[in-house]
Design a protein around this motif. Structure first.
Motif, short mmCIF file in Angstrom:
data_model
loop_
_atom_site.label_atom_id
_atom_site.label_comp_id
_atom_site.label_asym_id
_atom_site.label_seq_id
_atom_site.Cartn_x
_atom_site.Cartn_y
_atom_site.Cartn_z
N LEU A 127 0.84 -1.21 0.00
CA LEU A 127 0.00 0.00 0.00
C LEU A 127 0.87 1.26 0.00
O LEU A 127 0.66 2.17 -0.81
CB LEU A 127 -0.93 -0.03 1.23
CG LEU A 127 -1.78 1.21 1.48
CD1 LEU A 127 -2.73 1.45 0.31
CD2 LEU A 127 -2.58 1.06 2.78
N VAL A 135 -6.20 -3.97 0.74
CA VAL A 135 -6.20 -2.71 1.50
C VAL A 135 -7.22 -2.83 2.65
O VAL A 135 -8.31 -3.37 2.44
CB VAL A 135 -6.62 -1.56 0.54
CG1 VAL A 135 -6.79 -0.26 1.30
CG2 VAL A 135 -5.60 -1.41 -0.58
N ALA A 140 -10.55 1.82 2.79
CA ALA A 140 -10.96 1.59 1.39
C ALA A 140 -12.40 2.05 1.20
O ALA A 140 -12.78 2.59 0.16
CB ALA A 140 -10.80 0.11 1.02
N ILE A 143 -12.69 5.82 0.63
CA ILE A 143 -12.35 6.20 -0.76
C ILE A 143 -13.55 5.92 -1.67
O ILE A 143 -13.92 6.74 -2.51
CB ILE A 143 -11.10 5.42 -1.24
CG1 ILE A 143 -9.89 5.73 -0.35
CG2 ILE A 143 -10.81 5.69 -2.72
CD1 ILE A 143 -9.43 7.16 -0.34
N ARG A 144 -14.15 4.78 -1.44
CA ARG A 144 -15.30 4.40 -2.28
C ARG A 144 -16.46 5.39 -2.09
O ARG A 144 -17.14 5.74 -3.06
CB ARG A 144 -15.71 2.97 -1.90
CG ARG A 144 -16.88 2.42 -2.64
CD ARG A 144 -16.51 1.94 -4.02
NE ARG A 144 -17.74 1.63 -4.75
CZ ARG A 144 -17.82 0.87 -5.82
NH1 ARG A 144 -16.75 0.34 -6.36
NH2 ARG A 144 -18.97 0.65 -6.41
N LEU A 174 -3.91 6.01 1.24
CA LEU A 174 -4.87 6.01 0.12
C LEU A 174 -5.15 7.43 -0.39
O LEU A 174 -5.24 7.66 -1.60
CB LEU A 174 -6.18 5.34 0.56
CG LEU A 174 -6.08 3.82 0.79
CD1 LEU A 174 -7.35 3.30 1.44
CD2 LEU A 174 -5.83 3.10 -0.53
N MET A 264 -16.57 -3.69 1.99
CA MET A 264 -15.22 -3.74 1.43
C MET A 264 -14.50 -5.05 1.78
O MET A 264 -13.63 -5.48 1.04
CB MET A 264 -14.38 -2.54 1.90
CG MET A 264 -14.81 -1.19 1.36
SD MET A 264 -15.12 -1.01 -0.41
CE MET A 264 -13.56 -1.39 -1.13
N ASN A 268 -12.86 -7.20 -1.01
CA ASN A 268 -11.48 -7.70 -0.93
C ASN A 268 -11.42 -9.20 -1.21
O ASN A 268 -10.46 -9.68 -1.82
CB ASN A 268 -10.91 -7.43 0.48
CG ASN A 268 -10.29 -6.05 0.58
OD1 ASN A 268 -10.12 -5.35 -0.41
ND2 ASN A 268 -9.96 -5.65 1.80
N HIS A 271 -11.72 -9.64 -4.89
CA HIS A 271 -10.46 -9.17 -5.47
C HIS A 271 -9.36 -10.24 -5.26
O HIS A 271 -8.62 -10.58 -6.20
CB HIS A 271 -10.11 -7.86 -4.77
CG HIS A 271 -8.86 -7.22 -5.23
ND1 HIS A 271 -8.74 -6.64 -6.46
CD2 HIS A 271 -7.66 -7.08 -4.63
CE1 HIS A 271 -7.52 -6.18 -6.60
NE2 HIS A 271 -6.84 -6.42 -5.51
#
Ligand code: NAP
Length: 278
Positions: A127, A135, A140, A143-144, A174, A264, A268, A271
């Motif tokens: 990161l 993350v 996270a 940010i979203r 971030l 998130m 993740n 992801h």
């Protein structure tokens, strides 16, 4: 001014719909395993809510619950077995653990590629060096939320209150990666109000209910409230109610950053599954 409410539940719902589509296109749905070895009732209900949300996205999940007699070696064996299991994409050890267990050794034993909490030192290093990795969910989610409401990052003065490994520090990385100018403040910061008054964006993550008051906020600032603590049985954030009269946008508590954290973790996992399966 009455601040716009940044509705974390709505943002989480949109994200879950995207994830469900993405999972639907995978030959095998991702699989997430929670490990719970503690008697904190809040963390038990937190795991249940993550399991429910995972199911909505089509992610398989299960929880391995350990009694208070569990040893450090038992848990390390469990992590090693989950690391070796090719059908497991994500591992999440729910904190706090029983007091006799050494949490950092257990978290560090998780395969970084399956570390959906993003707390492994390898993921922390990735990161901060601007490379792809997993993350931590709460930052996270911030940010979203900003992206969902098309709020700007570049050149913004972002003041983060709280410097934990879970929230403050990864949030700093971030925002920095998105070209904001970041200040990390904490309990030893001198004259916090003069620092927060400079901010275009305040991230309140101290766990001190109502500590960010209207007189600490610049007119038009965006205020993201991470803090969550019960006050007289009601969940309260770090941001006082009067901030809504000064800020341009605020996240509510509950219904702001909390639902995004859970979403998130699921993101993740998806992801991690995609990255592992190429
Ligand atoms: P933490 O590890 O206790 O860290 C708190 C941070 O706040 C520390 O850096 C501390 O400074 C700083 N701080 C405490 N009092 C302060 C004050 N009066 N002025 C300035 N800074 C102060 O907590 P955390 O794990 O980061 O969690 C923070 C809060 O967010 C908690 O309420 C937690 O429940 C909540 N949380 C919410 C979510 C969500 O989804 N919304 C997720 C995770 C956590 P020092 O470093 O100097 O001690």
């Amino acid at each position: 001014m009455t601040a716009r409410v940044l509705n974390g539940r709505e943002v989480a719902k949109t994200l879950m719909e995207e994830l469900a589509m993405s999972v639907g296109a995978m030959p095998t749905p991702p699989r997430l395993v929670f490990v719970r070895a503690g008697d904190d009732p809040a963390s038990a209900s937190y795991v249940r809510s993550k399991e429910r949300l995972a199911a909505k996205a089509g992610v398989r999940s299960e929880t391995r619950v350990f009694e208070a007699s569990v040893t450090q070696e038992d848990l390390l064996r469990e992590i090693a077995s989950l690391n070796a299991d090719a059908d497991v994409d994500g591992i999440l050890v729910q904190l706090p653990l029983y007091g006799h267990l050494r949490a950092s050794e257990i978290l560090d034993a998780i395969d970084p590629a399956k570390d959906v909490d993003g707390l492994h030192p390898v993921n922390v290093g990735l990161l901060w060096s601007g490379r792809p990795g997993l993350v931590p969910a709460t930052p996270a989610g911030l940010i979203r939320i900003m992206e969902h409401y098309v709020l700007p990052f570049e050149g913004q003065d972002v003041v983060i209150v709280g410097r934990s490994n879970l929230v403050g520090k990864p949030a700093a990385a971030l925002f920095l990666a998105r070209n904001a100018t970041v200040t990390l403040s904490h309990s030893r910061t001198r004259d916090l109000a003069s620092v927060t008054r400079r901010a275009d964006v305040i991230v309140a993550a101290a766990g001190q209910p109502g500590m960010i008051r209207a007189d600490m906020v610049k007119a038009g600032a965006v205020v993201l409230d991470v803090g969550q603590a019960p006050v007289d049985g009601v969940l309260r954030g770090d941001v006082a109610d009067d901030v809504a009269g000064v800020a341009s946008a605020v996240t509510p508590t509950p219904g702001g950053t909390g639902p995004m954290t859970v979403a998130m973790v699921v993101a993740n996992t998806v992801h991690a599954a995609k990255a592992r399966r190429g």
